[in-house]
Scaffold this active site. Structure first.
Site, PDB file in Angstrom:
ATOM      1  N   ILE A  48      22.194  38.484  43.707  1.00  0.00           N
ATOM      2  CA  ILE A  48      23.268  38.204  42.737  1.00  0.00           C
ATOM      3  C   ILE A  48      24.157  37.058  43.232  1.00  0.00           C
ATOM      4  O   ILE A  48      24.556  36.195  42.468  1.00  0.00           O
ATOM      5  CB  ILE A  48      24.092  39.479  42.472  1.00  0.00           C
ATOM      6  CG1 ILE A  48      23.199  40.556  41.839  1.00  0.00           C
ATOM      7  CG2 ILE A  48      25.285  39.173  41.572  1.00  0.00           C
ATOM      8  CD1 ILE A  48      23.857  41.883  41.625  1.00  0.00           C
ATOM      9  N   LYS A  84      46.671  22.618  55.188  1.00  0.00           N
ATOM     10  CA  LYS A  84      47.206  22.299  53.856  1.00  0.00           C
ATOM     11  C   LYS A  84      48.728  22.463  53.884  1.00  0.00           C
ATOM     12  O   LYS A  84      49.234  23.536  54.235  1.00  0.00           O
ATOM     13  CB  LYS A  84      46.575  23.249  52.827  1.00  0.00           C
ATOM     14  CG  LYS A  84      47.157  23.117  51.431  1.00  0.00           C
ATOM     15  CD  LYS A  84      46.466  24.058  50.445  1.00  0.00           C
ATOM     16  CE  LYS A  84      47.180  24.062  49.112  1.00  0.00           C
ATOM     17  NZ  LYS A  84      46.677  25.088  48.194  1.00  0.00           N
ATOM     18  N   LEU A 339      38.118  39.341  41.984  1.00  0.00           N
ATOM     19  CA  LEU A 339      37.919  38.918  40.591  1.00  0.00           C
ATOM     20  C   LEU A 339      37.689  40.107  39.664  1.00  0.00           C
ATOM     21  O   LEU A 339      37.955  40.022  38.467  1.00  0.00           O
ATOM     22  CB  LEU A 339      36.737  37.952  40.518  1.00  0.00           C
ATOM     23  CG  LEU A 339      36.903  36.661  41.338  1.00  0.00           C
ATOM     24  CD1 LEU A 339      35.602  35.850  41.352  1.00  0.00           C
ATOM     25  CD2 LEU A 339      38.039  35.802  40.794  1.00  0.00           C
ATOM     26  N   GLU A 437      62.702  36.826  41.791  1.00  0.00           N
ATOM     27  CA  GLU A 437      62.860  38.214  41.349  1.00  0.00           C
ATOM     28  C   GLU A 437      61.834  39.117  42.020  1.00  0.00           C
ATOM     29  O   GLU A 437      60.672  38.751  42.136  1.00  0.00           O
ATOM     30  CB  GLU A 437      62.694  38.308  39.831  1.00  0.00           C
ATOM     31  CG  GLU A 437      63.876  37.736  39.081  1.00  0.00           C
ATOM     32  CD  GLU A 437      63.563  37.461  37.625  1.00  0.00           C
ATOM     33  OE1 GLU A 437      62.561  37.975  37.117  1.00  0.00           O
ATOM     34  OE2 GLU A 437      64.324  36.701  37.023  1.00  0.00           O
TER      35      GLU A 437
HETATM   36  C1  LIG Z   1      36.660  27.794  39.692  1.00  0.00           C
HETATM   37  C2  LIG Z   1      37.330  28.664  40.700  1.00  0.00           C
HETATM   38  C3  LIG Z   1      38.059  28.098  41.737  1.00  0.00           C
HETATM   39  C4  LIG Z   1      38.718  28.909  42.650  1.00  0.00           C
HETATM   40  N1  LIG Z   1      39.476  28.331  43.624  1.00  0.00           N
HETATM   41  C5  LIG Z   1      40.186  29.122  44.448  1.00  0.00           C
HETATM   42  C6  LIG Z   1      41.002  28.557  45.463  1.00  0.00           C
HETATM   43  O1  LIG Z   1      41.063  27.348  45.649  1.00  0.00           O
HETATM   44  N2  LIG Z   1      41.701  29.395  46.251  1.00  0.00           N
HETATM   45  C7  LIG Z   1      41.652  30.752  46.104  1.00  0.00           C
HETATM   46  O2  LIG Z   1      42.343  31.474  46.824  1.00  0.00           O
HETATM   47  N3  LIG Z   1      40.862  31.319  45.167  1.00  0.00           N
HETATM   48  C8  LIG Z   1      40.138  30.539  44.353  1.00  0.00           C
HETATM   49  N4  LIG Z   1      39.324  31.115  43.428  1.00  0.00           N
HETATM   50  C9  LIG Z   1      39.188  32.566  43.417  1.00  0.00           C
HETATM   51  C10 LIG Z   1      38.215  33.004  44.509  1.00  0.00           C
HETATM   52  O3  LIG Z   1      37.015  32.283  44.405  1.00  0.00           O
HETATM   53  C11 LIG Z   1      37.926  34.487  44.406  1.00  0.00           C
HETATM   54  O4  LIG Z   1      39.138  35.175  44.352  1.00  0.00           O
HETATM   55  C12 LIG Z   1      37.160  34.963  45.611  1.00  0.00           C
HETATM   56  O5  LIG Z   1      36.034  34.205  45.842  1.00  0.00           O
HETATM   57  C13 LIG Z   1      36.789  36.411  45.464  1.00  0.00           C
HETATM   58  O6  LIG Z   1      35.646  36.592  44.695  1.00  0.00           O
HETATM   59  P1  LIG Z   1      35.037  38.053  44.656  1.00  0.00           P
HETATM   60  O7  LIG Z   1      34.651  38.435  46.028  1.00  0.00           O
HETATM   61  O8  LIG Z   1      35.965  38.925  43.917  1.00  0.00           O
HETATM   62  O9  LIG Z   1      33.751  37.883  43.735  1.00  0.00           O
HETATM   63  P2  LIG Z   1      32.322  37.213  44.046  1.00  0.00           P
HETATM   64  O10 LIG Z   1      32.401  36.088  44.975  1.00  0.00           O
HETATM   65  O11 LIG Z   1      31.708  36.981  42.709  1.00  0.00           O
HETATM   66  O12 LIG Z   1      31.508  38.364  44.772  1.00  0.00           O
HETATM   67  C14 LIG Z   1      30.926  39.434  44.060  1.00  0.00           C
HETATM   68  C15 LIG Z   1      30.024  40.229  44.971  1.00  0.00           C
HETATM   69  O13 LIG Z   1      29.586  41.378  44.269  1.00  0.00           O
HETATM   70  C16 LIG Z   1      28.214  41.558  44.509  1.00  0.00           C
HETATM   71  N5  LIG Z   1      27.655  42.303  43.393  1.00  0.00           N
HETATM   72  C17 LIG Z   1      27.853  42.095  42.075  1.00  0.00           C
HETATM   73  N6  LIG Z   1      27.155  43.000  41.349  1.00  0.00           N
HETATM   74  C18 LIG Z   1      26.523  43.794  42.236  1.00  0.00           C
HETATM   75  C19 LIG Z   1      25.651  44.891  42.102  1.00  0.00           C
HETATM   76  N7  LIG Z   1      25.263  45.371  40.925  1.00  0.00           N
HETATM   77  N8  LIG Z   1      25.177  45.458  43.241  1.00  0.00           N
HETATM   78  C20 LIG Z   1      25.527  44.996  44.451  1.00  0.00           C
HETATM   79  N9  LIG Z   1      26.362  43.959  44.622  1.00  0.00           N
HETATM   80  C21 LIG Z   1      26.844  43.355  43.531  1.00  0.00           C
HETATM   81  C22 LIG Z   1      27.653  40.166  44.661  1.00  0.00           C
HETATM   82  O14 LIG Z   1      26.459  40.182  45.371  1.00  0.00           O
HETATM   83  C23 LIG Z   1      28.780  39.503  45.449  1.00  0.00           C
HETATM   84  O15 LIG Z   1      28.575  39.752  46.815  1.00  0.00           O
HETATM   85  C24 LIG Z   1      38.627  30.323  42.532  1.00  0.00           C
HETATM   86  C25 LIG Z   1      37.860  30.892  41.519  1.00  0.00           C
HETATM   87  C26 LIG Z   1      37.216  30.081  40.606  1.00  0.00           C
HETATM   88  C27 LIG Z   1      36.410  30.713  39.510  1.00  0.00           C
END
Ligand SMILES: Cc1cc2nc3c(=O)[nH]c(=O)nc-3n(C[C@H](O)[C@H](O)[C@H](O)COP(=O)(O)OP(=O)(O)OC[C@H]3O[C@@H](n4cnc5c(N)ncnc54)[C@H](O)[C@@H]3O)c2cc1C
Length: 505
Positions: A48, A84, A339, A437
């Site tokens: 994934i 930064k 997310l 706040e």
């Molecule tokens: C365009 C963009 C720019 C960004 N820029 C910044 C930034 O500059 N600074 C900042 O602080 N944040 C930024 N963010 C936010 C940041 O990328 C996220 O907060 C961070 O990467 C956390 O992602 P996550 O771990 O929640 O999700 P993901 O990285 O999507 O991880 C999801 C995980 O879940 C697993 N998973 C999903 N479904 C299953 C399943 N069924 N079974 C087993 N495993 C599964 C996947 O394998 C993966 O390991 C940005 C986001 C976006 C979209």
């Protein structure tokens, strides 16, 4: 009275997802709870994958590093990290205009009155006096200088405030190694079924694609935008904030490194969104964030490529999302972190900070097997306040534009905004006051940077400012600027600092 020994402690913590959220959570839990009394397991699927963005941070991440007792130089070497000092906003107010949101304070407060009120008075006489000249972080950033705090008492050098840029994928990998060393275990697999208790609705186990059944007491949903657990079985509805935050898509693409490493992020407003530029040690991270209601993907890609600062590297990464949050991030024995809990577009680099805040909140309200509803409610209420405050701060950048050169900017300029934000703008417009706040994430200096950067000139300033004569005011302000200028002379260039302390090579 509750006898603590009679309350059954939970033991098995299952984190689903191995992106930044999953491994930040695993790292903090293994460090704080330890793995003697708890078993901490991360389930993730290489098939994934992760969003693989999230390269810019805000200074709070240093508190997270301290909690983990991570050596900062070691972490930067492993993630190709740079420093930064703020974000530069180009073309946001109008084409050809730029301002900065630096991480440090402006000037010195005098007679109990915030500095900026003195600056506001002086502005009426010298409108070109740049606020940035009063902030060491901002001033140094524009000259590509950087230093950690230095021991020059009574100067801003003692408290240089900074964050990092780094490779998000390497960051998750770094924290994985850290967590596994401390005893966390990892299971590679895809969760295909979530089993809940018929009576309580609590999650009891997860079924993986390979047939393995994983039992747990506390389930942390770090599955990214899909929110597999929190949406799938906990049915926590999503509050959609698209009306205020129309950017819902991004294309990320790296380009080659340049010698003058900027110690700040650049955000350049485009016709239907904005483009980031984040210098890492080995490359520059770029991305075009745009609204698909106003721009199609092909044109977004063309804009991104026409504005790359150097030769492109690798392949583009296409992302889509809805700005907003889950109504409840914690339901029963399931907590959404990252997310899966919500997302506000990345303009002020708040994604990782929100993960950090959720982890800290979970630790301070850490449950036992009885899962007290009061704790859960406090967690959800505080998350709600925090996300709405951040939302307002981001909307501010769009709302205060004077641009009318595209339907997107016209929409932003004319859109209605949350009342909470409207009243903050009105307060500043009237008398230059900015109030923080409920311990909100972005403090007065951040609001001031954007309010003044976007061109709002308040009708008046704090009345006590007039107790200082105009002549004395100018002497004091000149001295403050001189202190900043002299302090910057003690700082090496950003590139020199990296080479000396944390070069990845
Ligand atoms: C365009 C963009 C720019 C960004 N820029 C910044 C930034 O500059 N600074 C900042 O602080 N944040 C930024 N963010 C936010 C940041 O990328 C996220 O907060 C961070 O990467 C956390 O992602 P996550 O771990 O929640 O999700 P993901 O990285 O999507 O991880 C999801 C995980 O879940 C697993 N998973 C999903 N479904 C299953 C399943 N069924 N079974 C087993 N495993 C599964 C996947 O394998 C993966 O390991 C940005 C986001 C976006 C979209």
């Amino acid at each position: 009275m509750i006898n603590q020994s009679e309350v059954e402690a939970l033991k098995q913590i299952i984190i689903v997802g191995g992106g930044s959220a999953g491994w930040m959570t695993a790292a903090a839990l293994t460090k704080v709870l330890g793995c003697n009394n708890y078993s901490i397991t991360v389930i993730e699927s290489d098939t994934i994958g992760t969003v693989s963005v999230g390269e810019a941070t805000i200074p709070h991440i240093r508190a997270f590093n301290s909690l983990l007792e991570i050596d900062e130089d070691d972490f930067l070497k492993h993630t190709h990290g740079t420093f930064k000092l703020g974000i530069e906003f180009v073309n946001w107010k109008e084409m050809g205009h730029s301002y900065m949101h630096p991480f440090g304070a402006y000037g010195t407060n005098m007679h109990g009155v915030p500095f900026h009120h003195y600056w506001l008075k002086s502005q009426k006489i010298q409108p070109k006096d740049d606020l940035l000249d009063y902030c060491l972080e901002g001033y140094a950033a524009k000259k590509n200088l950087f230093s950690r705090p230095l021991n020059y008492p009574n100067t801003p050098l003692t408290s240089v405030n900074y964050a990092f840029h780094f490779d998000a994928t390497l960051y998750a990998a770094y924290l994985r190694t850290y967590s596994e060393k401390l005893g966390a275990s990892r299971i590679e697999g895809i969760v295909t079924q979530i089993n809940t208790n018929n009576e309580t609705g609590f999650i009891e186990s997860l079924l993986l694609e390979n047939g393995a059944l994983i039992n747990g007491d506390l389930f942390i949903d770090c599955t990214g935008f899909k929110g597999l657990l929190i949406d799938g079985v906990m049915e926590s509805p999503f509050e959609d904030w698209s009306q205020w935050l129309p950017c819902n898509s991004a294309i990320a693409h790296a380009s080659e490194s340049l010698p003058d490493k900027k110690p700040y992020t650049i955000s350049t407003a485009q016709k239907s969104g904005w483009q980031w530029q984040i210098p890492l040690q080995n490359r520059i991270g770029n991305g075009h964030v745009y609204s698909s209601d106003f721009l199609n993907q092909d044109d977004a890609l063309t804009t991104l490529f026409s504005n790359l600062p150097s030769k492109p590297m690798g392949e583009p990464n296409f992302l889509k999302w809805t700005n907003g949050k889950r109504k409840k991030l914690w339901v029963k024995n399931c907590v959404a972190i990252g997310l899966s809990g919500g997302f506000i577009e990345p303009l002020e680099s708040t994604g990782l900070q929100l993960i950090q805040a959720s982890i800290e909140r979970l630790l301070s309200l850490f449950p036992n097997k009885s899962f007290q509803q009061k704790d859960i409610d406090i967690f959800n209420e505080n998350a709600d306040i925090e996300l709405k405050q951040i939302r307002d701060f981001i909307v501010l950048h769009y709302k205060l534009t004077t641009r009318e050169d595209s339907p997107f900017w016209k929409y932003c300029k004319e859109m209605s905004i949350p009342d909470t934000l409207q009243s903050k703008i009105e307060l500043y417009k009237t008398n230059g006051r900015v109030f923080r706040e409920n311990n909100e994430l972005f403090a007065e200096l951040s609001w001031l940077s954007v309010l003044s950067g976007q061109g709002i000139i308040p009708q008046s300033y704090h009345p006590l400012v007039d107790n200082t004569s105009t002549e004395n005011l100018h002497i004091q302000l000149s001295k403050m600027k001189e202190v900043v200028r002299l302090c910057s002379k003690k700082m090496p260039t950003h590139a020199e600092f990296i080479t000396k302390h944390c070069s990845a090579s």
